[in-house]
Motif scaffolding. Structure first.
Motif, mmCIF file in Angstrom:
data_model
loop_
_atom_site.group_PDB
_atom_site.id
_atom_site.type_symbol
_atom_site.label_atom_id
_atom_site.label_comp_id
_atom_site.label_asym_id
_atom_site.label_seq_id
_atom_site.Cartn_x
_atom_site.Cartn_y
_atom_site.Cartn_z
ATOM 1 N N SER A 7 -9.334 -9.259 5.780
ATOM 2 C CA SER A 7 -9.215 -8.117 6.697
ATOM 3 C C SER A 7 -7.810 -8.015 7.285
ATOM 4 O O SER A 7 -7.266 -6.915 7.430
ATOM 5 C CB SER A 7 -10.244 -8.233 7.826
ATOM 6 O OG SER A 7 -11.557 -8.225 7.309
ATOM 7 N N ILE A 8 -7.217 -9.165 7.613
ATOM 8 C CA ILE A 8 -5.870 -9.155 8.209
ATOM 9 C C ILE A 8 -4.838 -8.625 7.216
ATOM 10 O O ILE A 8 -4.021 -7.763 7.549
ATOM 11 C CB ILE A 8 -5.477 -10.572 8.689
ATOM 12 C CG1 ILE A 8 -6.298 -10.958 9.926
ATOM 13 C CG2 ILE A 8 -3.980 -10.639 9.017
ATOM 14 C CD1 ILE A 8 -6.081 -12.381 10.383
ATOM 15 N N THR A 9 -4.868 -9.143 5.979
ATOM 16 C CA THR A 9 -3.883 -8.660 4.993
ATOM 17 C C THR A 9 -4.098 -7.184 4.664
ATOM 18 O O THR A 9 -3.139 -6.440 4.453
ATOM 19 C CB THR A 9 -3.916 -9.518 3.711
ATOM 20 O OG1 THR A 9 -2.813 -9.138 2.886
ATOM 21 C CG2 THR A 9 -5.201 -9.320 2.923
ATOM 22 N N ALA A 10 -5.359 -6.741 4.642
ATOM 23 C CA ALA A 10 -5.644 -5.319 4.389
ATOM 24 C C ALA A 10 -5.116 -4.455 5.522
ATOM 25 O O ALA A 10 -4.573 -3.369 5.291
ATOM 26 C CB ALA A 10 -7.146 -5.114 4.213
ATOM 27 N N MET A 11 -5.262 -4.942 6.757
ATOM 28 C CA MET A 11 -4.754 -4.204 7.913
ATOM 29 C C MET A 11 -3.238 -4.066 7.846
ATOM 30 O O MET A 11 -2.679 -2.990 8.112
ATOM 31 C CB MET A 11 -5.159 -4.924 9.204
ATOM 32 C CG MET A 11 -4.733 -4.218 10.484
ATOM 33 S SD MET A 11 -5.592 -2.643 10.720
ATOM 34 C CE MET A 11 -7.241 -3.237 11.152
ATOM 35 N N VAL A 12 -2.568 -5.153 7.471
ATOM 36 C CA VAL A 12 -1.100 -5.132 7.368
ATOM 37 C C VAL A 12 -0.657 -4.152 6.288
ATOM 38 O O VAL A 12 0.209 -3.287 6.523
ATOM 39 C CB VAL A 12 -0.556 -6.548 7.066
ATOM 40 C CG1 VAL A 12 0.937 -6.496 6.727
ATOM 41 C CG2 VAL A 12 -0.804 -7.474 8.241
ATOM 42 N N GLN A 13 -1.248 -4.262 5.088
ATOM 43 C CA GLN A 13 -0.839 -3.396 3.974
ATOM 44 C C GLN A 13 -1.143 -1.928 4.258
ATOM 45 O O GLN A 13 -0.336 -1.044 3.957
ATOM 46 C CB GLN A 13 -1.550 -3.832 2.683
ATOM 47 C CG GLN A 13 -1.276 -5.247 2.237
ATOM 48 C CD GLN A 13 0.189 -5.529 2.024
ATOM 49 O OE1 GLN A 13 0.969 -4.667 1.640
ATOM 50 N NE2 GLN A 13 0.605 -6.764 2.290
ATOM 51 N N THR A 14 -2.299 -1.655 4.840
ATOM 52 C CA THR A 14 -2.686 -0.263 5.125
ATOM 53 C C THR A 14 -1.807 0.346 6.202
ATOM 54 O O THR A 14 -1.363 1.500 6.081
ATOM 55 C CB THR A 14 -4.162 -0.203 5.559
ATOM 56 O OG1 THR A 14 -4.987 -0.800 4.561
ATOM 57 C CG2 THR A 14 -4.606 1.237 5.761
ATOM 58 N N SER A 15 -1.532 -0.407 7.264
ATOM 59 C CA SER A 15 -0.690 0.126 8.345
ATOM 60 C C SER A 15 0.730 0.391 7.860
ATOM 61 O O SER A 15 1.337 1.406 8.237
ATOM 62 C CB SER A 15 -0.671 -0.850 9.533
ATOM 63 O OG SER A 15 -0.156 -2.111 9.139
ATOM 64 N N LEU A 16 1.249 -0.492 7.005
ATOM 65 C CA LEU A 16 2.591 -0.271 6.450
ATOM 66 C C LEU A 16 2.625 0.978 5.566
ATOM 67 O O LEU A 16 3.594 1.746 5.593
ATOM 68 C CB LEU A 16 3.035 -1.493 5.636
ATOM 69 C CG LEU A 16 3.448 -2.747 6.414
ATOM 70 C CD1 LEU A 16 3.738 -3.895 5.457
ATOM 71 C CD2 LEU A 16 4.666 -2.469 7.291
ATOM 72 N N ALA A 17 1.550 1.184 4.789
ATOM 73 C CA ALA A 17 1.497 2.348 3.903
ATOM 74 C C ALA A 17 1.331 3.644 4.680
ATOM 75 O O ALA A 17 1.968 4.659 4.372
ATOM 76 C CB ALA A 17 0.352 2.183 2.902
ATOM 77 N N MET A 18 0.480 3.632 5.703
ATOM 78 C CA MET A 18 0.190 4.857 6.445
ATOM 79 C C MET A 18 1.309 5.273 7.396
ATOM 80 O O MET A 18 1.318 6.392 7.903
ATOM 81 C CB MET A 18 -1.115 4.686 7.225
ATOM 82 C CG MET A 18 -2.359 4.607 6.350
ATOM 83 S SD MET A 18 -2.685 6.149 5.421
ATOM 84 C CE MET A 18 -2.097 5.726 3.777
#
Length: 309
Positions: free
Chosen positions: A144-155
């Motif tokens: 969940s943490i890595t997904a949050m990081v990758q998604t926030s950077l992309a968005m």
């Protein structure tokens, strides 16, 4: 405001066929993994670390497919294949989180098999409830943490040009191609995430099975070796299918011919589509066919339902 999902728009005849096929596979995923979750909860013989991890894997597979398959099925029937910006972010987060969690969870399952076969006398102590529950929870938190990081950077990137995603869903690499800004930070973070959540688990699982196979070969009796290997054969099969499909998807050469590139683009989409449903569909089948305890538990559950009616 949102994105347009291209999917199979260029191949409308295929859409109806794949709608039926993917729908049937999704129903099999829900049924197979749902039954596995039920038997690991209801059957007291399966209240062990290995089956606790298996229950988590089944729940994860249901979450992973549910994050994308309904959207894909809708795109096959709906001529207007749009998705709001916020919904795209949520779908991207869920699919990335489930994929990363599965990588870590499979390595936790490999460690469980290593302790069970290489240090059987210490197994009850090492893999106590105080150990395996935090291990499973840690897998979910890390994913969940890595997904949050990758998604926030992309968005956070500006999307000021084309808003057509050449995919069935909001796949993060397809979304990054649409950004009209430097994505070097995203690329670096993706590489780091891949090393941590793909490279490290693969090495960990590989070393675990080197020790496991060495320990099995030292068992003097043929029956003993067969019994020991049967306890980890289902997990090893799932690992090979999961990582083998990933390597096939991203390791094959790209076509330089424009006509061949169009065909390869379609092939890449279909491979990605089937990867998202075939692996979660095969997991309960593999564990049901290659594990006597699961087969016995499923049989008991079916018999109880039949007698109750």
């Amino acid at each position: 405001m949102g994105f347009i999902l291209l999917g199979l728009s260029a191949h409308p005849k295929l859409e109806k066929t794949f709608f039926v096929l993917i729908l049937l596979m999704y129903l099999v995923i829900l049924l197979g993994n749902g039954v596995l979750i039920l038997v690991t909860i209801l059957d007291s013989h399966l209240h062990t670390p290995m089956y606790f991890f298996l229950g988590n894997l089944s729940f994860l597979d249901i979450c992973y497919t549910t994050s994308s398959v309904p959207l894909i099925l809708d795109s096959f029937l709906n001529p207007r294949k749009t998705i709001p910006f916020s919904a795209c972010a949520v779908q991207m987060f869920l699919s990335f989180a489930m994929g990363a969690t599965e990588c870590v969870l499979l390595s936790m399952m490999a460690f469980d098999r290593y302790v069970a076969i290489c240090n059987p006398l210490r197994y009850p102590v090492v893999m106590s409830k105080a150990a395996y529950v935090p291990m499973a929870a840690g897998s979910w938190v890390a994913g969940s943490i890595t997904a949050m990081v990758q998604t926030s950077l992309a968005m956070r990137l500006p999307f000021c040009g084309d808003n057509v995603i050449n995919h069935f869903a909001c796949e993060i690499l397809a979304v990054l191609k649409l950004a009209c800004a430097d994505i070097s930070i995203n690329v670096v973070s993706m590489v780091v995430a891949n090393v941590i959540f793909l490279g490290v688990p693969v090495l960990f699982i590989s070393f675990s099975y080197v020790f496991i196979i060495t320990a099995i070969l030292k068992i003097p009796s043929t029956e003993g070796r067969k019994k020991a290997f049967s306890t980890c054969s289902a997990h090893l099969t799932v690992v090979v299918v999961f990582y083998g499909t990933i390597l096939f998807m991203y390791g094959k050469p790209k076509s330089k011919d424009p006509l061949g590139a169009d065909k390869q683009d379609l092939a890449d989409k279909l491979i990605s589509l089937f990867y998202g449903v075939v692996t979660p569909m095969l997991n309960p089948i593999i564990y049901s066919l290659r594990n006597k305890d699961v087969k016995a538990a499923v049989r008991n559950l079916v018999n109880q339902k039949c007698f109750s009616q």
